[in-house]
Motif scaffolding. Sequence first.
Motif, PDB file in Angstrom:
ATOM      1  N   HIS A   1      47.115  31.660  49.064  1.00 43.51           N
ATOM      2  CA  HIS A   1      46.420  30.779  48.122  1.00 43.51           C
ATOM      3  C   HIS A   1      47.095  30.731  46.761  1.00 43.51           C
ATOM      4  N   GLY A   2      48.165  31.495  46.587  1.00 43.33           N
ATOM      5  CA  GLY A   2      48.849  31.489  45.302  1.00 43.33           C
ATOM      6  C   GLY A   2      48.914  32.871  44.678  1.00 43.33           C
ATOM      7  N   PRO A   3      49.088  32.927  43.350  1.00 40.35           N
ATOM      8  CA  PRO A   3      49.296  34.215  42.676  1.00 40.35           C
ATOM      9  C   PRO A   3      47.991  34.978  42.412  1.00 40.35           C
ATOM     10  N   VAL A   4      48.127  36.308  42.423  1.00 37.04           N
ATOM     11  CA  VAL A   4      47.054  37.222  42.024  1.00 37.04           C
ATOM     12  C   VAL A   4      47.615  38.122  40.929  1.00 37.04           C
ATOM     13  N   ALA A   5      46.949  38.142  39.771  1.00 39.37           N
ATOM     14  CA  ALA A   5      47.391  38.966  38.645  1.00 39.37           C
ATOM     15  C   ALA A   5      46.515  40.212  38.577  1.00 39.37           C
ATOM     16  N   ILE A   6      47.148  41.380  38.693  1.00 42.45           N
ATOM     17  CA  ILE A   6      46.413  42.647  38.655  1.00 42.45           C
ATOM     18  C   ILE A   6      46.765  43.368  37.361  1.00 42.45           C
ATOM     19  N   TYR A   7      45.766  43.556  36.516  1.00 42.33           N
ATOM     20  CA  TYR A   7      45.956  44.172  35.201  1.00 42.33           C
ATOM     21  C   TYR A   7      45.452  45.614  35.227  1.00 42.33           C
ATOM     22  N   GLY A   8      46.231  46.510  34.666  1.00 43.60           N
ATOM     23  CA  GLY A   8      45.831  47.911  34.612  1.00 43.60           C
ATOM     24  C   GLY A   8      45.580  48.358  33.184  1.00 43.60           C
ATOM     25  N   ILE A   9      44.333  48.714  32.889  1.00 45.67           N
ATOM     26  CA  ILE A   9      43.999  49.264  31.563  1.00 45.67           C
ATOM     27  C   ILE A   9      43.991  50.782  31.682  1.00 45.67           C
TER      28      ILE A   9
ATOM     29  N   ARG B   1      48.494  31.377  32.482  1.00 47.56           N
ATOM     30  CA  ARG B   1      49.185  31.408  33.765  1.00 47.56           C
ATOM     31  C   ARG B   1      48.827  30.191  34.623  1.00 47.56           C
ATOM     32  N   GLU B   2      49.485  30.101  35.732  1.00 48.01           N
ATOM     33  CA  GLU B   2      49.300  28.979  36.652  1.00 48.01           C
ATOM     34  C   GLU B   2      47.832  28.788  37.001  1.00 48.01           C
ATOM     35  N   SER B   3      47.390  27.542  37.026  1.00 49.52           N
ATOM     36  CA  SER B   3      46.005  27.241  37.371  1.00 49.52           C
ATOM     37  C   SER B   3      45.679  27.801  38.753  1.00 49.52           C
ATOM     38  N   GLY B   4      44.513  28.437  38.858  1.00 49.15           N
ATOM     39  CA  GLY B   4      44.098  29.005  40.134  1.00 49.15           C
ATOM     40  C   GLY B   4      44.525  30.439  40.340  1.00 49.15           C
ATOM     41  N   THR B   5      45.193  31.023  39.334  1.00 52.09           N
ATOM     42  CA  THR B   5      45.568  32.434  39.448  1.00 52.09           C
ATOM     43  C   THR B   5      44.316  33.302  39.447  1.00 52.09           C
ATOM     44  N   ARG B   6      44.171  34.119  40.470  1.00 54.36           N
ATOM     45  CA  ARG B   6      43.030  35.036  40.539  1.00 54.36           C
ATOM     46  C   ARG B   6      43.401  36.376  39.924  1.00 54.36           C
ATOM     47  N   SER B   7      42.406  37.170  39.587  1.00 57.69           N
ATOM     48  CA  SER B   7      42.700  38.384  38.823  1.00 57.69           C
ATOM     49  C   SER B   7      41.861  39.572  39.253  1.00 57.69           C
ATOM     50  N   ALA B   8      42.435  40.739  39.052  1.00 57.92           N
ATOM     51  CA  ALA B   8      41.721  42.009  39.213  1.00 57.92           C
ATOM     52  C   ALA B   8      42.110  42.894  38.040  1.00 57.92           C
TER      53      ALA B   8
ATOM     54  N   MET C   1      43.833  37.666  49.669  1.00 53.31           N
ATOM     55  CA  MET C   1      44.458  38.978  49.493  1.00 53.31           C
ATOM     56  C   MET C   1      43.408  40.068  49.689  1.00 53.31           C
ATOM     57  N   ARG C   2      43.816  41.117  50.342  1.00 53.28           N
ATOM     58  CA  ARG C   2      42.899  42.233  50.598  1.00 53.28           C
ATOM     59  C   ARG C   2      43.320  43.440  49.760  1.00 53.28           C
ATOM     60  N   MET C   3      42.358  43.948  48.998  1.00 49.72           N
ATOM     61  CA  MET C   3      42.601  45.094  48.125  1.00 49.72           C
ATOM     62  C   MET C   3      41.699  46.257  48.530  1.00 49.72           C
ATOM     63  N   LEU C   4      42.184  47.460  48.355  1.00 53.17           N
ATOM     64  CA  LEU C   4      41.384  48.654  48.587  1.00 53.17           C
ATOM     65  C   LEU C   4      41.223  49.361  47.248  1.00 53.17           C
ATOM     66  N   HIS C   5      39.975  49.541  46.819  1.00 53.78           N
ATOM     67  CA  HIS C   5      39.665  50.121  45.510  1.00 53.78           C
ATOM     68  C   HIS C   5      39.263  51.587  45.667  1.00 53.78           C
ATOM     69  N   THR C   6      40.031  52.472  45.040  1.00 51.63           N
ATOM     70  CA  THR C   6      39.747  53.894  45.037  1.00 51.63           C
ATOM     71  C   THR C   6      40.013  54.431  43.632  1.00 51.63           C
ATOM     72  N   SER C   7      39.559  55.631  43.367  1.00 53.64           N
ATOM     73  CA  SER C   7      39.790  56.225  42.039  1.00 53.64           C
ATOM     74  C   SER C   7      39.456  57.706  42.090  1.00 53.64           C
ATOM     75  N   ASP C   8      39.738  58.373  40.978  1.00 50.63           N
ATOM     76  CA  ASP C   8      39.278  59.750  40.746  1.00 50.63           C
ATOM     77  C   ASP C   8      39.649  60.699  41.882  1.00 50.63           C
TER      78      ASP C   8
END
Length: 388
Positions: free
Chosen positions: A121-129, A167-174, A1-8
Amino acid sequence: MRMLHTSDWHVGRTFHGADLLAEQETVLTHLADLVAGEAVDVVLVSGDVYDRAVPSAEAVRVATRAMKRIREAGAQLVITPGNHDSAARLGAFADFAAAGGLHLRTTAAELAEPVLLEDGHGPVAIYGIPYLEPEIARHVLGVPQARGHTGVLTEAMRRITEDLAGRESGTRSAVLAHAFVTGGVGSDSERTIAVGGVEQVPGSVFDGADYVALGHLHGAQTLAEHLRYSGSPLAYSFSETAQRKSVWLVDLDADGLASVERRDLPVPRRLATMRGLLADLLEAPDYAEFADCFVSATLTDRVRPVDAMRRLRERFPHAVHLDWEPEGGQATVLRYAEAVRGRSDTEIASGFLDDCRGAPPSEREHALLTAALEAAGKRDPEQDGDSR
């Protein structure tokens, strides 16, 4: 999975009084171009979408158009509020927005409920704090004993780690977070988030995530391979003149973080700082290249030039900041009583003018001061013999 990180983004912010909405829209439109050109799956915006809790209608329109373009370019968005945003306003209609690919994570209660996406490759869990104000968040999170930013973010990550483990084994996270992490370098344009004199949190708080997309500091920086600030897309103070504004292109493979690459952003209007005599700044050919820049000038004339900013803007239309530091001058600190003791009204007024611009009043100016004092019933005793 390709993510673009920006902020502010700080949409709606001004630069020393100059409106930046056009420049902000230019840069945010480029994000959509990157999404299309780099086949980005999801854009992470780590707080401070707006510069104020109640943004102007035009600022909202600029931000909305940017999000719409990003979505049309093919990426989903995950957005969290920063310390400048109103979490409640930013999160309005979040459930409906999610159906269109705009995922708003704006409350502490939902920080352990990830946005779940799938790739080959499976699921990606993205958490927002969302930005957590410690005194409020420690009660909302049920940890009244927690102290400062470290305490509440530790609890936030505990909840995230616990959810991820189930969560499912192999779940990646951001994880998206808006905080001042130890090792980061600030600039003049960030609003302090210090609580009890402490605003920094250790990077170890975020252990357990494959990638942590940080917001708050306006310079792009790498604290660890998986722990980065994207910085703001535009410079918001002259302390950022030398910064390269950019975003991070983040790839996850089956094992987690695969690579992170930097992509520079366009600079709609450069910043320039200059120092010297006003006449030199207005005439020297060396400064011609700064004609279209936002300019901060420090004048070194012995006498403060009259109408300096107007004259400076004749050559530099976007001059926004002006200081006066006379060459060889020294700052003198006097108590008011010492400064006026034994001096007539005319002398005090003349001395004030001298202090402000580095030169005493001319004969004409002295005459005007005297006439003004007389008109105000403040005739100089030395002139009319008054023994008041």
